[in-house]
Motif scaffolding. Structure first.
Motif, PDB file in Angstrom:
ATOM      1  N   LEU A 134       4.213   1.340   2.263  1.00  0.00           N
ATOM      2  CA  LEU A 134       5.194   2.288   1.739  1.00  0.00           C
ATOM      3  C   LEU A 134       4.589   3.695   1.671  1.00  0.00           C
ATOM      4  CD1 LEU A 134       6.452   0.166  -1.323  1.00  0.00           C
ATOM      5  CD2 LEU A 134       7.362   0.155   0.993  1.00  0.00           C
ATOM      6  N   PRO A 135       4.674   4.466   2.744  1.00  0.00           N
ATOM      7  CA  PRO A 135       4.147   5.838   2.697  1.00  0.00           C
ATOM      8  C   PRO A 135       4.927   6.694   1.713  1.00  0.00           C
ATOM      9  CG  PRO A 135       4.593   5.152   4.963  1.00  0.00           C
ATOM     10  CD  PRO A 135       5.212   4.137   4.062  1.00  0.00           C
ATOM     11  N   GLY A 136       4.270   7.739   1.218  1.00  0.00           N
ATOM     12  CA  GLY A 136       4.937   8.670   0.329  1.00  0.00           C
ATOM     13  C   GLY A 136       5.615   9.790   1.098  1.00  0.00           C
ATOM     14  N   ILE A 137       6.858  10.084   0.739  1.00  0.00           N
ATOM     15  CA  ILE A 137       7.597  11.202   1.336  1.00  0.00           C
ATOM     16  C   ILE A 137       8.320  11.961   0.232  1.00  0.00           C
ATOM     17  CG2 ILE A 137       7.901  10.111   3.593  1.00  0.00           C
ATOM     18  CD1 ILE A 137      10.805   9.468   2.755  1.00  0.00           C
ATOM     19  N   TYR A 159      -0.075   1.665   9.987  1.00  0.00           N
ATOM     20  CA  TYR A 159       0.626   0.384   9.851  1.00  0.00           C
ATOM     21  C   TYR A 159      -0.023  -0.683  10.727  1.00  0.00           C
ATOM     22  CZ  TYR A 159       4.768  -2.674   9.408  1.00  0.00           C
ATOM     23  OH  TYR A 159       5.631  -3.719   9.150  1.00  0.00           O
ATOM     24  N   LYS A 160      -0.235  -0.348  11.998  1.00  0.00           N
ATOM     25  CA  LYS A 160      -0.827  -1.313  12.922  1.00  0.00           C
ATOM     26  C   LYS A 160      -2.247  -1.678  12.506  1.00  0.00           C
ATOM     27  CE  LYS A 160       1.865  -0.086  17.050  1.00  0.00           C
ATOM     28  NZ  LYS A 160       1.807   0.509  18.423  1.00  0.00           N
ATOM     29  N   THR A 170       0.837  -1.197   0.000  1.00  0.00           N
ATOM     30  CA  THR A 170       0.000   0.000   0.000  1.00  0.00           C
ATOM     31  C   THR A 170       0.869   1.242   0.000  1.00  0.00           C
ATOM     32  OG1 THR A 170      -0.173   0.138   2.419  1.00  0.00           O
ATOM     33  CG2 THR A 170      -1.833  -1.186   1.273  1.00  0.00           C
ATOM     34  N   PHE A 171       0.395   2.254  -0.714  1.00  0.00           N
ATOM     35  CA  PHE A 171       1.070   3.547  -0.757  1.00  0.00           C
ATOM     36  C   PHE A 171       0.314   4.490   0.169  1.00  0.00           C
ATOM     37  CE2 PHE A 171       2.263   2.346  -5.349  1.00  0.00           C
ATOM     38  CZ  PHE A 171       3.399   1.686  -4.907  1.00  0.00           C
ATOM     39  N   ASP A 187       7.269  -0.373   6.047  1.00  0.00           N
ATOM     40  CA  ASP A 187       8.153  -1.388   5.470  1.00  0.00           C
ATOM     41  C   ASP A 187       9.111  -0.760   4.468  1.00  0.00           C
ATOM     42  OD1 ASP A 187       7.043  -3.792   6.736  1.00  0.00           O
ATOM     43  OD2 ASP A 187       5.242  -3.300   5.594  1.00  0.00           O
ATOM     44  N   GLY A 188       8.889   0.506   4.190  1.00  0.00           N
ATOM     45  CA  GLY A 188       9.737   1.239   3.271  1.00  0.00           C
ATOM     46  C   GLY A 188       9.053   2.535   2.897  1.00  0.00           C
ATOM     47  N   PHE A 189       9.497   3.152   1.816  1.00  0.00           N
ATOM     48  CA  PHE A 189       8.956   4.442   1.410  1.00  0.00           C
ATOM     49  C   PHE A 189       8.821   4.519  -0.108  1.00  0.00           C
ATOM     50  CE2 PHE A 189      10.980   5.273   5.486  1.00  0.00           C
ATOM     51  CZ  PHE A 189      10.020   6.044   6.139  1.00  0.00           C
ATOM     52  N   ASN A 190       7.787   5.229  -0.533  1.00  0.00           N
ATOM     53  CA  ASN A 190       7.618   5.602  -1.930  1.00  0.00           C
ATOM     54  C   ASN A 190       8.000   7.075  -2.007  1.00  0.00           C
ATOM     55  OD1 ASN A 190       6.934   4.468  -4.391  1.00  0.00           O
ATOM     56  ND2 ASN A 190       4.893   5.349  -4.372  1.00  0.00           N
ATOM     57  N   ILE A 191       9.111   7.378  -2.659  1.00  0.00           N
ATOM     58  CA  ILE A 191       9.736   8.684  -2.518  1.00  0.00           C
ATOM     59  C   ILE A 191       9.536   9.519  -3.770  1.00  0.00           C
ATOM     60  CG2 ILE A 191      11.850   9.913  -1.934  1.00  0.00           C
ATOM     61  CD1 ILE A 191      12.891   7.354  -0.668  1.00  0.00           C
TER      62      ILE A 191
END
Length: 451
Positions: A270-273, A250-251, A236-237, A386-390
């Motif tokens: 993977l949140p966007g930053i 996340y939780k 998921t983004f 779990d990571g990031f979409n940058i």
């Protein structure tokens, strides 16, 4: 006894041409036509691949206004673009957005299945339901489908697409020239789906792709969006504002997945930053303040209004309480709009305060390479991502991240130094799903005759 492999950060690069804000398109290093320049995309996808990113991500939406941000006004269609990137790269994942509200499953299954074949197993589909009501008029509809119905349709839609991807068992094509057998007809299967929203016969005229199914991503943040993500998504983004909101998302998403009988670790969040990087923290903060100040209040009001189907907030006094917009439908970017309204209510914000807070990306990742790496590690180790979409619009930020932040993460063992596999599923540690017809035959051999 073998050692337990350390969990590693997943990274996506959002390739958004001239940018989804209103100012960075003026950067001297950025071609003003980057959003339609295939050479720009190829060059940046190759740079992301050299840096060992998991994927590149192409955003999309089917409605604009004259005030829309530059990249949205003039950009390439995602699947056409990703097909060009597929033959210009060899390892990096290729993820594009496509709506379930205004497409048909057969088209989507064929497009993404083809992309997965062309790329030899690197395709990913970002499932959205379309947040902008104005899109309906671009597809011959008088009214945008209600939010709840959009998500119900999306659930059925994805299930149908997966069914079409399973039209052929993996060994359906023996290609036996000597005996003139191109297809084993017993291993071709029509779907014959008739559901609440969709009726699709099948079969799809395309064999299963190298990944079985392209990887499924999802980007909704409303309650319905989170539930759909927990049900269908491999990743998921997420749209989050800070560490605390990321941790809550996340939780919540992992708990929903577990309640549905899924392995929570099989969904990558993977949140966007949009990091701003400089030699020192102080210099990075100066750049952030300069960029923020380069946007006039009217453009921020437009950005705020996008969550409310481009409602024009410019008509209200800036320094009075946030206007009563209870007459507006939230049948748009519902999760984002509701989050804004909650923030406005809890802070008793004026329109100006709300615009400054929500009229652009929050700048929580600002600093030196060491500071950015520390913040990424904090979110990752702290169980918020779990990571990031940058998002990289400024070429210098992208270069600084590749050349200075990633080596720090690699030195700490948090990010790969080489690709270990060839497909996007390999990168994300996801199994290839078994063909449903093969599975049924294995579980019940008598079923083979019935199909």
């Amino acid at each position: 006894m073998g050692s337990i492999r350390q969990r590693q950060i997943k990274l996506g690069a959002i390739l958004a041409g001239v940018g989804t804000d209103f100012s960075q398109w003026r950067d001297p290093e950025l071609p003003p036509n980057a959003s339609i320049d295939i050479d720009w995309y190829i060059r940046n996808a190759r740079l992301a691949e050299e840096a060992k990113f998991d994927l590149v991500f192409i955003v999309d939406s089917p409605f604009i206004t004259p005030d829309t941000a530059p990249h949205f006004l003039n950009r390439l269609e995602p699947l056409t673009l990703l097909s060009a990137l597929a033959v210009s790269t060899s390892r990096i994942g290729l993820v594009g957005t496509l709506t379930t509200t205004y497409w048909e499953p057969y088209n989507v299954a064929r497009l993404f299945g083809s992309l997965d074949h062309i790329s030899k197993g690197r395709a990913g589909w970002n499932v959205v339901t379309t947040g902008l009501e104005g899109a309906s008029r671009n597809y011959g509809k008088d009214k945008h489908l209600d939010h709840a119905l959009r998500y119900q349709r999306a659930e059925e839609f994805v299930d149908v697409v997966k069914g079409l991807w399973d039209s052929y068992e993996d060994d359906a094509f023996p290609y036996d020239k000597e005996n003139d057998v191109f297809l084993d007809k017993s291993k071709q299967h029509a779907l014959n789906h008739k559901g609440e929203f969709l009726s699709v016969a099948g079969p799809l005229a395309l064999s299963r792709s190298p990944q079985g199914y392209p990887v499924i991503f999802q980007a909704g943040d409303s309650n319905a969006g989170r539930q759909l993500g927990a049900q269908i998504a491999d990743g998921t983004f997420a749209a989050v504002e800070d560490f605390e909101s990321a941790l809550e998302y996340y939780k919540d998403l992992k708990a929903r997945a577990k309640a549905l009988g899924r392995d929570p670790d099989a969904i990558h969040v993977l949140p966007g930053i949009a990091p701003i990087i400089a030699e020192t923290d102080e210099k990075a903060r100066e750049i952030a303040i300069e960029r923020e100040g380069s946007l006039d209040i009217e453009k921020k009001l437009v950005a705020l209004g996008r969550a409310f189907n481009y409602h024009d907030f410019r008509q209200y006094p800036l320094d009075e309480p946030f206007p009563d917009i209870s007459n507006l439908t939230l049948n748009s970017y519902k999760g984002h709009a509701e989050r804004i309204l909650r923030g406005v209510a809890s802070g008793n914000l004026t329109l100006r305060q709300a615009t400054e807070r929500y009229g652009g990306w929050r700048l929580s990742f600002v600093g030196s390479p060491e500071t950015i790496a520390n913040e990424i590690e904090r979110w990752f180790v702290g169980g918020a991502v779990d990571g990031f979409n940058i998002r990289f619009t400024n070429p210098r930020d992208f270069r600084a991240f590749r050349e200075h932040v990633i080596p720090i993460l690699q030195k700490r063992g948090l990010f790969r130094t080489e690709y270990e596999g060839t497909t996007l599923r390999d990168h994300l540690g996801l199994p290839v799903p078994e063909n449903r017809w093969t599975a049924r035959k294995r579980e019940d051999p008598s079923h083979a005759a019935a199909t």
